[in-house]
Write a protein that holds these residues in place. Structure first.
Motif, short mmCIF file in Angstrom:
data_model
loop_
_atom_site.label_atom_id
_atom_site.label_comp_id
_atom_site.label_asym_id
_atom_site.label_seq_id
_atom_site.Cartn_x
_atom_site.Cartn_y
_atom_site.Cartn_z
N UNK A 1 -15.87 84.90 32.19
CA UNK A 1 -14.63 84.44 31.59
C UNK A 1 -13.52 84.66 32.61
N UNK A 2 -12.54 83.77 32.62
CA UNK A 2 -11.50 83.80 33.65
C UNK A 2 -10.11 83.88 33.03
N UNK A 3 -9.20 84.44 33.81
CA UNK A 3 -7.82 84.53 33.34
C UNK A 3 -6.84 84.36 34.49
N UNK A 4 -5.63 83.97 34.14
CA UNK A 4 -4.51 83.95 35.08
C UNK A 4 -3.45 84.93 34.58
N UNK A 5 -2.93 85.70 35.52
CA UNK A 5 -1.85 86.63 35.24
C UNK A 5 -0.77 86.42 36.29
N UNK A 6 0.41 86.96 36.03
CA UNK A 6 1.48 86.86 37.02
C UNK A 6 2.31 88.13 37.02
N UNK A 7 2.96 88.36 38.16
CA UNK A 7 3.82 89.53 38.28
C UNK A 7 5.07 89.15 39.06
N UNK A 8 6.21 89.29 38.40
CA UNK A 8 7.50 89.04 39.04
C UNK A 8 8.02 90.33 39.63
N UNK B 1 8.83 82.17 38.29
CA UNK B 1 8.67 82.70 39.64
C UNK B 1 7.94 84.04 39.60
N UNK B 2 6.84 84.11 40.36
CA UNK B 2 6.01 85.33 40.36
C UNK B 2 4.85 85.13 41.34
N UNK B 3 4.13 86.21 41.55
CA UNK B 3 2.83 86.11 42.21
C UNK B 3 1.80 85.88 41.10
N UNK B 4 0.99 84.87 41.28
CA UNK B 4 -0.01 84.51 40.27
C UNK B 4 -1.39 84.97 40.75
N UNK B 5 -2.10 85.65 39.85
CA UNK B 5 -3.42 86.19 40.15
C UNK B 5 -4.46 85.59 39.20
N UNK B 6 -5.63 85.29 39.74
CA UNK B 6 -6.73 84.97 38.84
C UNK B 6 -7.63 86.19 38.73
N UNK B 7 -8.34 86.26 37.63
CA UNK B 7 -9.18 87.41 37.33
C UNK B 7 -10.45 86.94 36.63
N UNK B 8 -11.52 87.75 36.76
CA UNK B 8 -12.81 87.39 36.19
C UNK B 8 -13.45 88.60 35.52
#
Length: 127
Positions: free
Chosen positions: A33-40, A91-98
């Motif tokens: 399963x996959x996700x997208x997260x972000x951090x400003x 606006x942020x850094x976007x990360x994918x996760x598994x």
């Protein structure tokens, strides 16, 4: 184990669009399963979107619902995040996760549930 590499970030004007990609290594991508997260800057990492192993189930944060679309191509070992109607607050850094999951309908909005993370890609939206 899986390695994740994001791409597609950049600078865009408000109202514009970007498509992020996350390429995964390994031959068992369809079991994750996959996700997208972000951090400003100065903020905690927050959930953006998630997708089940098959891609049949998706889940979005309220802040992006109707503007962002998560999808995946298991044949290409890639998950995407199509971002439309972008706002400066995106606006942020976007990360994918598994996370490895046997449940075909599994999605999660909690960063603690994910085992593997990419290095992130910067998205900047100018006003």
């Amino acid at each position: 184990q899986v390695q994740l590499v994001e791409s597609g970030g950049g600078l865009v004007q408000a109202g514009g669009s970007l498509r992020l990609s996350c390429a995964a290594s390994g031959r068992t991508f369809s079991t994750y399963a996959m996700g997208w997260f972000r951090q400003a800057p100065g903020k905690e990492r927050e959930f953006v979107a998630a997708i089940s192993r098959s891609g049949d189930y998706t889940y979005y944060a309220d802040s992006v619902k109707g503007r962002f679309t998560i999808s995946r191509d298991n044949a290409k070992n890639t998950v995407y995040l199509q971002m439309n109607s972008l706002k400066p607050e995106d606006t942020a850094i976007y990360y994918c996760a598994a996370v490895y999951k046997l449940g075909v309908a599994y999605t999660s909005s909690s960063s603690y549930d994910y085992d593997y993370w990419g290095q992130g890609t910067q998205v900047t939206v100018s006003s």
